[in-house]
Design a protein around this motif. Structure first.
Motif, PDB file in Angstrom:
ATOM      1  N   GLU A  56     -14.806 -22.700 -28.390  1.00  0.00           N
ATOM      2  CA  GLU A  56     -14.995 -21.362 -28.951  1.00  0.00           C
ATOM      3  C   GLU A  56     -15.915 -20.524 -28.067  1.00  0.00           C
ATOM      4  OE1 GLU A  56     -16.357 -21.604 -32.952  1.00  0.00           O
ATOM      5  OE2 GLU A  56     -14.548 -22.590 -33.651  1.00  0.00           O
ATOM      6  N   ALA A  57     -15.940 -19.244 -28.371  1.00  0.00           N
ATOM      7  CA  ALA A  57     -16.822 -18.324 -27.661  1.00  0.00           C
ATOM      8  C   ALA A  57     -18.275 -18.680 -27.954  1.00  0.00           C
ATOM      9  CB  ALA A  57     -16.533 -16.886 -28.093  1.00  0.00           C
ATOM     10  N   LYS A  58     -19.189 -18.264 -27.078  1.00  0.00           N
ATOM     11  CA  LYS A  58     -20.606 -18.616 -27.239  1.00  0.00           C
ATOM     12  C   LYS A  58     -21.196 -18.125 -28.550  1.00  0.00           C
ATOM     13  CE  LYS A  58     -22.197 -19.310 -22.581  1.00  0.00           C
ATOM     14  NZ  LYS A  58     -23.166 -18.954 -21.557  1.00  0.00           N
ATOM     15  N   GLU A  59     -20.801 -16.977 -29.017  1.00  0.00           N
ATOM     16  CA  GLU A  59     -21.370 -16.439 -30.255  1.00  0.00           C
ATOM     17  C   GLU A  59     -21.051 -17.352 -31.432  1.00  0.00           C
ATOM     18  OE1 GLU A  59     -18.686 -14.158 -28.822  1.00  0.00           O
ATOM     19  OE2 GLU A  59     -20.189 -14.104 -27.245  1.00  0.00           O
ATOM     20  N   ALA A  60     -19.843 -17.801 -31.503  1.00  0.00           N
ATOM     21  CA  ALA A  60     -19.428 -18.643 -32.613  1.00  0.00           C
ATOM     22  C   ALA A  60     -19.967 -20.059 -32.468  1.00  0.00           C
ATOM     23  CB  ALA A  60     -17.911 -18.668 -32.709  1.00  0.00           C
ATOM     24  N   SER A  61     -20.237 -20.483 -31.253  1.00  0.00           N
ATOM     25  CA  SER A  61     -20.699 -21.851 -31.020  1.00  0.00           C
ATOM     26  C   SER A  61     -22.024 -22.135 -31.697  1.00  0.00           C
ATOM     27  CB  SER A  61     -20.828 -22.117 -29.521  1.00  0.00           C
ATOM     28  OG  SER A  61     -19.569 -22.102 -28.906  1.00  0.00           O
ATOM     29  N   GLY A  62     -22.894 -21.141 -31.803  1.00  0.00           N
ATOM     30  CA  GLY A  62     -24.178 -21.335 -32.481  1.00  0.00           C
ATOM     31  C   GLY A  62     -23.994 -21.719 -33.934  1.00  0.00           C
ATOM     32  N   ASP A  63     -23.083 -21.039 -34.613  1.00  0.00           N
ATOM     33  CA  ASP A  63     -22.801 -21.361 -36.015  1.00  0.00           C
ATOM     34  C   ASP A  63     -22.214 -22.763 -36.148  1.00  0.00           C
ATOM     35  OD1 ASP A  63     -23.682 -18.855 -36.750  1.00  0.00           O
ATOM     36  OD2 ASP A  63     -21.659 -17.988 -36.801  1.00  0.00           O
ATOM     37  N   VAL A  64     -21.299 -23.076 -35.252  1.00  0.00           N
ATOM     38  CA  VAL A  64     -20.679 -24.393 -35.294  1.00  0.00           C
ATOM     39  C   VAL A  64     -21.716 -25.466 -34.998  1.00  0.00           C
ATOM     40  CG1 VAL A  64     -18.959 -25.888 -34.199  1.00  0.00           C
ATOM     41  CG2 VAL A  64     -18.399 -23.506 -34.693  1.00  0.00           C
ATOM     42  N   LEU A  65     -22.598 -25.196 -34.050  1.00  0.00           N
ATOM     43  CA  LEU A  65     -23.644 -26.156 -33.699  1.00  0.00           C
ATOM     44  C   LEU A  65     -24.576 -26.406 -34.880  1.00  0.00           C
ATOM     45  CD1 LEU A  65     -24.985 -27.933 -31.591  1.00  0.00           C
ATOM     46  CD2 LEU A  65     -26.297 -25.942 -30.848  1.00  0.00           C
ATOM     47  N   GLU A  66     -24.990 -25.347 -35.568  1.00  0.00           N
ATOM     48  CA  GLU A  66     -25.862 -25.513 -36.741  1.00  0.00           C
ATOM     49  C   GLU A  66     -25.167 -26.307 -37.838  1.00  0.00           C
ATOM     50  OE1 GLU A  66     -29.120 -24.850 -37.127  1.00  0.00           O
ATOM     51  OE2 GLU A  66     -28.990 -24.368 -34.991  1.00  0.00           O
ATOM     52  N   SER A  67     -23.903 -26.025 -38.038  1.00  0.00           N
ATOM     53  CA  SER A  67     -23.123 -26.751 -39.030  1.00  0.00           C
ATOM     54  C   SER A  67     -23.004 -28.225 -38.632  1.00  0.00           C
ATOM     55  CB  SER A  67     -21.736 -26.117 -39.164  1.00  0.00           C
ATOM     56  OG  SER A  67     -20.933 -26.855 -40.035  1.00  0.00           O
ATOM     57  N   ALA A  68     -22.781 -28.479 -37.357  1.00  0.00           N
ATOM     58  CA  ALA A  68     -22.663 -29.852 -36.868  1.00  0.00           C
ATOM     59  C   ALA A  68     -23.984 -30.593 -37.016  1.00  0.00           C
ATOM     60  CB  ALA A  68     -22.203 -29.853 -35.413  1.00  0.00           C
ATOM     61  N   LYS A  69     -25.085 -29.912 -36.744  1.00  0.00           N
ATOM     62  CA  LYS A  69     -26.408 -30.547 -36.897  1.00  0.00           C
ATOM     63  C   LYS A  69     -26.648 -30.933 -38.357  1.00  0.00           C
ATOM     64  CE  LYS A  69     -29.040 -28.476 -33.109  1.00  0.00           C
ATOM     65  NZ  LYS A  69     -30.180 -27.595 -32.779  1.00  0.00           N
TER      66      LYS A  69
END
Length: 86
Positions: A56-69
């Motif tokens: 995904e694009a960098k902007e969306a990756s932050g949300d995905v990363l937080e969800s993954a954490k």
């Protein structure tokens, strides 16, 4: 009460404790297995989230990363609960 009666009473108490512990162990195994299966399904979800974060694009990756954490922490907690049950 004679010695034979006392020994039989003692034996019966031990057998009752054994049966109760056996039941508790079986229930603990079942609970641990259910916890394990839940953690396994979360691992699959975590892997999918991590794969999508890479594409995904960098902007969306932050949300995905937080969800993954957060999901990773849930899995970690589940493993700790399982370990305590064993």
């Amino acid at each position: 009460m004679n010695i034979k009666d006392e020994l039989e009473k003692f034996r019966d108490g031990l057998l009752q404790q054994r049966d109760e512990l056996k039941l508790q162990i079986n229930l603990a195994k079942l609970e641990a297995k259910e916890e394990w299966e839940s953690a396994e399904s979360k691992i699959d979800s975590l892997m999918a989230k991590l794969e999508s974060a890479g594409s995904e694009a960098k902007e969306a990756s932050g949300d995905v990363l937080e969800s993954a954490k957060a999901l990773g922490e849930e899995i970690k907690s589940a493993y700790e609960r399982i370990r305590k049950q064993l």
